[in-house]
Every structure is written in C-alpha cells, then in structure tokens.
Design an enzyme around this catalytic site. Structure first.
Site, PDB file in Angstrom:
ATOM      1  N   SER A 182       0.878  -1.273   0.088  1.00  0.00           N
ATOM      2  CA  SER A 182       0.229  -0.065  -0.099  1.00  0.00           C
ATOM      3  C   SER A 182       0.889   1.231  -0.079  1.00  0.00           C
ATOM      4  O   SER A 182       2.022   1.243  -0.215  1.00  0.00           O
ATOM      5  CB  SER A 182      -0.947  -0.061   1.380  1.00  0.00           C
ATOM      6  OG  SER A 182      -0.091   0.428   2.427  1.00  0.00           O
ATOM      7  N   LYS A 183       0.307   2.400   0.134  1.00  0.00           N
ATOM      8  CA  LYS A 183       0.894   3.657   0.075  1.00  0.00           C
ATOM      9  C   LYS A 183       1.852   3.784   1.094  1.00  0.00           C
ATOM     10  O   LYS A 183       3.039   4.339   1.099  1.00  0.00           O
ATOM     11  CB  LYS A 183      -0.105   4.846   0.150  1.00  0.00           C
ATOM     12  CG  LYS A 183      -0.849   5.032  -0.876  1.00  0.00           C
ATOM     13  CD  LYS A 183      -0.377   6.606  -1.539  1.00  0.00           C
ATOM     14  CE  LYS A 183      -1.231   6.711  -2.704  1.00  0.00           C
ATOM     15  NZ  LYS A 183      -0.279   6.464  -4.036  1.00  0.00           N
ATOM     16  N   ARG A 184       1.803   2.959   2.325  1.00  0.00           N
ATOM     17  CA  ARG A 184       2.820   3.086   3.590  1.00  0.00           C
ATOM     18  C   ARG A 184       3.959   2.477   3.124  1.00  0.00           C
ATOM     19  O   ARG A 184       5.067   2.987   3.616  1.00  0.00           O
ATOM     20  CB  ARG A 184       2.182   1.971   4.478  1.00  0.00           C
ATOM     21  CG  ARG A 184       1.027   2.608   5.378  1.00  0.00           C
ATOM     22  CD  ARG A 184       0.611   1.633   6.466  1.00  0.00           C
ATOM     23  NE  ARG A 184       0.170   0.432   5.650  1.00  0.00           N
ATOM     24  CZ  ARG A 184       0.906  -0.736   5.932  1.00  0.00           C
ATOM     25  NH1 ARG A 184       2.101  -0.500   6.865  1.00  0.00           N
ATOM     26  NH2 ARG A 184       0.614  -1.795   5.386  1.00  0.00           N
ATOM     27  N   GLY A 221       5.478   3.362   0.393  1.00  0.00           N
ATOM     28  CA  GLY A 221       6.197   4.149  -0.704  1.00  0.00           C
ATOM     29  C   GLY A 221       5.141   3.979  -1.889  1.00  0.00           C
ATOM     30  O   GLY A 221       3.921   3.787  -1.951  1.00  0.00           O
ATOM     31  N   GLU A 227       2.867   6.741 -10.132  1.00  0.00           N
ATOM     32  CA  GLU A 227       3.949   7.176  -9.179  1.00  0.00           C
ATOM     33  C   GLU A 227       5.506   7.066  -9.698  1.00  0.00           C
ATOM     34  O   GLU A 227       6.365   7.552  -9.685  1.00  0.00           O
ATOM     35  CB  GLU A 227       3.578   6.699  -7.805  1.00  0.00           C
ATOM     36  CG  GLU A 227       2.478   7.437  -7.156  1.00  0.00           C
ATOM     37  CD  GLU A 227       2.120   6.705  -5.926  1.00  0.00           C
ATOM     38  OE1 GLU A 227       2.727   6.906  -4.766  1.00  0.00           O
ATOM     39  OE2 GLU A 227       1.231   5.815  -5.928  1.00  0.00           O
TER      40      GLU A 227
END
Ligand code: GLU
Length: 473
Positions: A244-246, A248, A254
C-alpha cells in the site's frame, strides 16, 4: 487453444495500483501469447466513488506500460439495460426471485442471528413466494430486491493458479443481484459482462477468489460456460503486509513520475508471481509474451522489492537509445542545449544513474552556471591560494587543440608537473567551479561535453568570486 478472450476490469475509484497493473499485464501477455483478445472494461457502477479522471489516468498508465487493449473500453455505467434484461431473464426462468423484506427486517434478522451466535444468512423466505404473489406485490409498487437462487450443494472452483477450492452451501446465501433502487450489484454486472463479452479466462487478484463461487453460480444461471479462473497471489510490501501507500510508491503513475521506465516496471511486475524459467530476469514484452503461461504462475504472495525494481530500471536505462532517452527525459526537464550536447551528456552520466529523475538532475550542470557551491567543497577547495592554478588550468584549456578529453588531461598533467602539484589539486577546484559540487563524472569528459566557453567562464567566475573580485563571498 482456441483464441482466448480476456479482460482487465478496473474500477476507477483509484489510480492504477501495481497490483492492477500486474493483472492487466498478465491478461495482456496471455492474450498476446495465444493470439487472443484483450478487452478493457471500466467497472464504474459505483457512481459515488468512480471518477472520470481516474479512468483517464488508468488508460494513460496502461498505454504508458504498452498494454494496449483490443476492445473497449466498455463502461458498465452505460450498460444498465443489458444487466436489467439479464435480470428479467433470470426472474422469468425462476433462477432469481424477488424478495420483499425491508432493510429494517433484514437488519433485525441479522441482529437476532448474531445474538444467537450464528453467522447471518438470508433466510431464503422469498424463494417460497408464488409467481402470482410476487408479480402482484411488485405491480402494487412494493419495493423488492432480486436474489439469485443458489444451489444447495458445494461449489467447486478449479483455479488455474490457486488450485481447487470448495465452497459449502452454508456459506453462500441467495445474494442480491439487483437492489431495490433498480441498480445491479457488482457481482452481477461482472458476470453478465463476462458472458456477454465471451470471456474465456478470468485472470485477476486473489482477493476476488472468495467471490468466485457466486460468479460460478451466476454463470450457470445465465446458461454460460464457466471461464477458466486464474487468481494471482497478493503483492506484499517488504514488511509482509499487503502493498500500500505506506510502503512508498504503489501506483504505476507514481513510478512513472519517479523516473522509472515502462519496460522496467512491466518486466518487474511480470516476475511478481510468474517465473519464465531459465533464470531469466531482463525481458522485453515480446520476450515475455513468447514464454508466458498460466502454469508457471505460482499461488503464493510475492514481495515488492523497490530496490530490485530500481536496480532493474538502472540496467534497462543503460540500453535506451539516445534519441528515446532525450524524449523520455523531456518531462523531467533538460537544459537548453542542442540535442548533440544533450545526447553526449546523457551518455556520460547514464552509468551513474538508476532513474530518469537522476539523469535529469545530473544534466542540470549543463544548464545555468552554478550559483551555489557545496559547503564542504568550498571549505576545502574554495581557497584564494588555489585560484592561481585554477586560472592556469583555464588558460591551458583555452588553447588546447583539439578540445577533447584526452588532450585536456594531457595538458592538465603537464601543468601539474610544472607546478609541482597533483592532478587532483588542479581537478577538484575545477570540478567545484564547473558544477558546484565535488561529485561529477570524469572531469575532462565532462568539460568536453560542456564546451570550452562555458568551462572557461565558470572557472574564471569562480576564481573571481573566491578572490573577492566580484564582491561576492
Ligand atoms: N473491478 C474489479 C476490481 O477493480 C475487478 C473485477 C474482476 O476482475 O472480476 O478489482
């Protein structure tokens, strides 16, 4: 195998996550491998959370990755009539039925069930209504949902990747196909579309495996052949939790913005679950296509290793032809120099870079003259007593012919010998003067690319500055 038809069916409630990108890639590879068709379907029935610009982003990211589709994009939001017609057929054939319980009644039943320590299941009460009663109540305007009549036997899913999974009837209630507001639910639209679009293989994330018995029951009810299912293992972050975003960057866009090449991301994603054998690591889409098979996809989760992706990107970056490299670098910023200079500069810096962002940053030195100088460098080499030899070097470089790195180095060595200093004592202040920092590619190669005029101007301006002639400190 007859030509397969596969689909990628993203919900535009977020951008293209690497998990989705891998699903798209595997479907694409499978279609290409077998001369099949890759269908793109946008599952935007959740009007509140679906956004048109996210659809555009997803299509962009797919195009960037090279995953072009053969059919579509189809938008589920434009296909309501197809779903309602299918619902009508299931109702007419008795495979689905109207259920008139209100939301409050269902909630009360759920609470009662849970209080008794049971997992809630719909009672199936609507099953026993006669056709006449059902029609009459509907005609009278009573609200109802449409539910699928589930079989009273286990449903077996024979998954090409995860193997056999059996789902017991106790765990499967007569789920809703169409809500009381007339909107079809997600599982229903997926299956109607898969049938309608002639999908032969459903390749998607393992998070959809628990939904699959519902889909199997629906395919049967719709009188369709069950497609081959292939559920791909989860993608985990380095800590073993779902990526997930956590962790990176987790979206294709992105990685694009961070200077990754589409072929590197595709190559890396392909290996998250699939193994081509022969220890292959670097592969183009064509090479992957030639080797791709569902049999070589493992069922286990895979770890997303940013470091490995960055390494791979660095490797593939070295192989990018100069022209394409400049085109790829343009969005990240390039100094206003002619193409030939930029190509030579890129070639010189490339081996030290792992991403396009790094290349772009390293080429900045060919743009504006430096106005800031690294503090540690200034402390060591920004000394007035060193400026004499910097000026002497500049003067040698002013006349060296041809203006090429080997000749420059020779001239600099001769100067160092005459002055009784090391080459480094000449080179370090020059490096600082030219780039503002002490980290640079081989000095004379860089000067050759930079050009005589720029190099001399920077060296003399630096000497002036250090000697206080410009008033600057
Ligand atoms: N729309 C679903 C998703 O984005 C995919 C459904 C499917 O592949 O069956 O997760």
């Amino acid at each position: 195998m007859t030509a397969p038809r596969v689909r990628f069916a993203p919900s535009p409630t977020g951008s293209l996550h690497v998990g989705g990108a891998r699903t798209a890639l595997y479907n694409w590879l499978f279609a290409r491998r077998h001369g099949g068709t890759f269908v793109l379907r946008i599952e935007d029935t959740d009007v509140e959370r679906s956004r048109r610009e996210l659809t555009d982003q997803i299509l962009d990211a797919m195009t960037w990755l090279g995953l072009t589709w053969d059919e579509g994009p189809y938008f589920q939001s434009e296909r309501s009539a197809i779903y309602l017609a299918a619902a009508g057929r299931l109702l007419a054939e008795g495979k689905a039925y109207r259920a008139f319980e209100t939301a409050e009644e269902l909630e009360a039943a759920r609470k009662a069930g849970e209080a008794g320590g049971k997992v809630y299941r719909y009672s199936g009460a609507g099953r026993s209504l006669s056709r006449e009663e059902s029609d009459t109540r509907a005609a009278a305007g009573e609200r109802f949902v449409l539910r699928l009549r589930m079989p009273d036997e286990p449903i077996v899913v024979q998954d090409a990747v995860q193997g056999r999974a059996e789902f017991l009837p106790e765990a499967l209630d007569d789920f809703i196909l169409v809500r009381s507001d007339g909107n079809p639910v997600y599982h229903f639209t997926v299956c109607v579309d898969d049938v309608e679009m002639g999908i032969t293989h459903v390749i998607r994330g393992v998070d959809h495996l628990p939904n699959t018995p519902k889909h199997v029951a629906l395919f049967r009810a719709l009188g369709a052949e069950i497609p081959v299912f292939a559920h791909l293992g989860m993608i985990l972050g380095p800590d073993g939790k779902k990526l997930s975003k956590r962790h990176g960057a987790a979206g294709a866009e992105e990685f694009r913005a961070a200077g990754f090449l589409p072929e590197a991301l595709a190559n890396f994603l392909a290996l998250l679950g699939w193994s081509p054998g022969e220890d292959r690591e670097r592969m183009s889409l064509e090479e992957m296509t030639a080797l791709f098979s569902l049999e070589r996809i493992g069922p286990s989760p895979s770890r997303f290793d940013h470091e490995k992706l960055t390494w791979l990107n660095g490797q593939l970056l070295q192989a990018v032809p100069p022209r394409r490299l400049l085109a790829l670098l343009a969005p990240f910023g390039l100094p206003a120099r002619d193409e030939g200079t930029l190509e030579r500069a890129a070639r010189l810096h490339l081996s030290r870079c792992r991403t396009l962002v790094e290349v772009s940053q390293s080429l900045r030195i060919y743009g504006d003259d430096p106005s800031e100088f690294e503090a540690a460098g200034l402390k060591k080499f920004g000394k007035p007593e060193l400026m004499k030899s910097l000026r002497a070097l500049a003067s040698r470089l002013a006349s060296v012919e041809p203006f090429a790195h080997a000749e420059m180095e020779e001239a600099a060595r001769a100067l160092a010998t005459e002055a009784g200093v090391s080459l480094g004592a000449l080179a370090q202040p020059a490096r600082l003067a030219l780039t503002g920092s002490l980290a640079s590619p081989p000095l004379f190669e860089m000067i050759e690319v930079m050009g005589r005029e720029t190099a001399l101007r920077r060296m003399l301006a630096f000497a002036d500055r250090i000697e206080g002639r410009t008033g600057a400190s």
